[in-house]
Design a protein around this motif. Structure first.
Motif, PDB file in Angstrom:
ATOM      1  N   UNK A   1      -2.774  -0.641  -7.969  1.00 16.29           N
ATOM      2  CA  UNK A   1      -3.551  -1.807  -7.605  1.00 16.29           C
ATOM      3  C   UNK A   1      -3.868  -1.826  -6.124  1.00 16.29           C
ATOM      4  N   UNK A   2      -4.169  -3.001  -5.643  1.00 16.95           N
ATOM      5  CA  UNK A   2      -4.580  -3.177  -4.256  1.00 16.95           C
ATOM      6  C   UNK A   2      -3.491  -2.739  -3.279  1.00 16.95           C
ATOM      7  N   UNK A   3      -2.230  -3.058  -3.562  1.00 14.92           N
ATOM      8  CA  UNK A   3      -1.136  -2.661  -2.666  1.00 14.92           C
ATOM      9  C   UNK A   3      -1.009  -1.146  -2.585  1.00 14.92           C
ATOM     10  N   UNK A   4      -1.069  -0.482  -3.742  1.00 11.89           N
ATOM     11  CA  UNK A   4      -0.974   0.981  -3.766  1.00 11.89           C
ATOM     12  C   UNK A   4      -2.154   1.597  -3.020  1.00 11.89           C
ATOM     13  N   UNK A   5      -3.346   1.057  -3.244  1.00 13.47           N
ATOM     14  CA  UNK A   5      -4.533   1.563  -2.563  1.00 13.47           C
ATOM     15  C   UNK A   5      -4.388   1.416  -1.049  1.00 13.47           C
ATOM     16  N   UNK A   6      -3.916   0.264  -0.597  1.00 12.51           N
ATOM     17  CA  UNK A   6      -3.733   0.046   0.841  1.00 12.51           C
ATOM     18  C   UNK A   6      -2.774   1.074   1.427  1.00 12.51           C
ATOM     19  N   UNK A   7      -1.693   1.341   0.724  1.00  6.33           N
ATOM     20  CA  UNK A   7      -0.728   2.340   1.186  1.00  6.33           C
ATOM     21  C   UNK A   7      -1.371   3.728   1.253  1.00  6.33           C
ATOM     22  N   UNK A   8      -2.138   4.064   0.224  1.00  6.61           N
ATOM     23  CA  UNK A   8      -2.786   5.371   0.164  1.00  6.61           C
ATOM     24  C   UNK A   8      -3.796   5.538   1.307  1.00  6.61           C
ATOM     25  N   UNK A   9      -4.562   4.506   1.566  1.00  4.91           N
ATOM     26  CA  UNK A   9      -5.550   4.555   2.644  1.00  4.91           C
ATOM     27  C   UNK A   9      -4.855   4.699   3.997  1.00  4.91           C
TER      28      UNK A   9
END
Length: 86
Positions: A24-32
């Motif tokens: 989700x959004x949290x995982x995406x933020x971490x990945x970015x």
């Protein structure tokens, strides 16, 4: 920015499990933050991996032409993604 998609694909495979995992959004933020890549790089790499049969989006019955992984789905919890028989 010219990014080697094979590197993004390797990164995806390092993050995914054979058991479904929500991205989700949290995982995406971490990945970015970890990579400095763009969402478009993650989408393109995931799409290629899907076509190669290496990953699957459990929440989508088909490979979408765009936004193959909806990070904002399910109230920003994202969709269930997994590795396929590697």
């Amino acid at each position: 920015v010219n990014i080697d998609l094979s590197e993004v694909k390797k990164y995806w495979l390092s993050k995914l499990l054979c058991a479904p995992k929500r991205f989700g959004l949290d995982a995406l933020a971490d990945m970015l933050e970890e990579t400095d890549w763009f969402i478009s790089h993650f989408q393109a790499a995931f799409k290629e991996l899907q076509k190669e049969g290496k990953v699957k989006n459990i929440d989508s019955g088909r490979i979408r032409p765009k936004n193959v992984a909806h990070f904002l789905a399910n109230k920003h919890a994202g969709e269930l993604l997994k590795k396929e028989g590697l």
